[in-house]
Design an enzyme around this catalytic site. Sequence first.
Site, PDB file in Angstrom:
ATOM      1  N   HIS A   1      -3.089   6.208   4.497  1.00  0.00           N
ATOM      2  CA  HIS A   1      -1.690   6.393   4.869  1.00  0.00           C
ATOM      3  C   HIS A   1      -1.246   7.781   4.393  1.00  0.00           C
ATOM      4  O   HIS A   1      -1.619   8.219   3.304  1.00  0.00           O
ATOM      5  CB  HIS A   1      -0.790   5.376   4.163  1.00  0.00           C
ATOM      6  CG  HIS A   1      -0.984   3.951   4.583  1.00  0.00           C
ATOM      7  ND1 HIS A   1      -1.711   3.565   5.688  1.00  0.00           N
ATOM      8  CD2 HIS A   1      -0.498   2.808   4.033  1.00  0.00           C
ATOM      9  CE1 HIS A   1      -1.675   2.242   5.788  1.00  0.00           C
ATOM     10  NE2 HIS A   1      -0.964   1.760   4.801  1.00  0.00           N
TER      11      HIS A   1
ATOM     12  N   CYS B   1       0.809  -1.224   0.000  1.00  0.00           N
ATOM     13  CA  CYS B   1       0.000   0.000   0.000  1.00  0.00           C
ATOM     14  C   CYS B   1       0.844   1.277   0.000  1.00  0.00           C
ATOM     15  O   CYS B   1       0.573   2.218  -0.755  1.00  0.00           O
ATOM     16  CB  CYS B   1      -0.950  -0.008   1.193  1.00  0.00           C
ATOM     17  SG  CYS B   1      -0.191  -0.595   2.717  1.00  0.00           S
TER      18      CYS B   1
END
Length: 340
Positions: A246, A133
């Site tokens: 994130h 990710c």
Amino acid sequence: MGRKMVNVAVAGATGAVGNQMIACLEECDFPAQSIKLLASSRSVGKKLRFKGNEIAVEELTENSFKEIDIALFSAGGGTSKTFAPFAAKDGCVVIDNSSAWRMDPDVPLVVPEVNPHAIAQHTNKGIIANPNCSTIQMVVPLCPIHKQYSIKRIVVSTYQAVSGTGKKAIDELFDQTRALLNFQDPENNVYPHRIAFNCLPHIDVFQDNGYTKEEMKMVNETRKIFEDETIAVTATTVRVPVFYSHSESVNIETRQHVTAQQVRDLLAKTPGVKVVDDPAGNAYPLAIDAAGKDETLVGRIRQDESIDNGINMWVVADNIRKGAATNAVQIAQLLVSKYL
Ligand code: A2P
């Protein structure tokens, strides 16, 4: 001529990413003739919804993939290592979200905005790997900069959401926060330390060189996706008490000189990227704004005044969507339209 339709399976359908994969398939009107939902024996009988229908979850076994064309896997590395070869043997193409196959030289590691041509290599092993990710959201904005100005070195620090660890970690942050706000002792099961009101400079396991596996994924996967072994990358990955998205501080050094405004202009026309960069109006990428969206948000773009050719930026994306499920489904769409 009608649309080409395929039979799809989702392995790990009950998990945080698996659930999102099902939602992404639905949202993009994926040409699924049928969908099979797979998880561990613990989930057998559970029902999940796809396009208004309730579908019973089945146990993932060696024989789950007969008649399946594409299987999206997000059930952990061990599960992928064991079951992806069985799927491939039955003629199914696996798009795997775990780290199990990413660095296998025969397995393409794909971000559709960066190296879609690599999908052609699915014929090697019947497996395509979805990158980590943190790597995906970093390479999406860096790709056009690298093409035009040649990136020599990347220094990245991440601020990663707990959803990247899965459902248990989402519950743990919630439970610990509630306990602490009620003056109770929080329980600690998922991470080695409390995550609520804390930051953990430790994601995945430590390696012999002192870096964590997550940090080395960012180094090695970036080189593989950019097909450039010369690019220097150093990473510090940190888990923070955020549920979704994130955030990353990304510093780059380029071979050709580039200004902050040139980067802003380039990223403004880059597919998959949204520039949010108006410091005067307090506008910069935020985890809470990226959550639920597919774009990678980039802002705080500014010259690194400590070197000749350096840029700093702040990069934020939904780790469950573009960092995992959306990227996998985008690969699946290209696979169906161009390669199957
Ligand atoms: P289950 O819900 O039956 O345990 P998350 O990353 O959110 O924790 O989700 C992990 C996903 O991987 C879940 O769907 C989980 O199913 C699935 N899973 C974990 N281990 C196995 C296994 N050995 N076989 C099949 N599915 C697995």
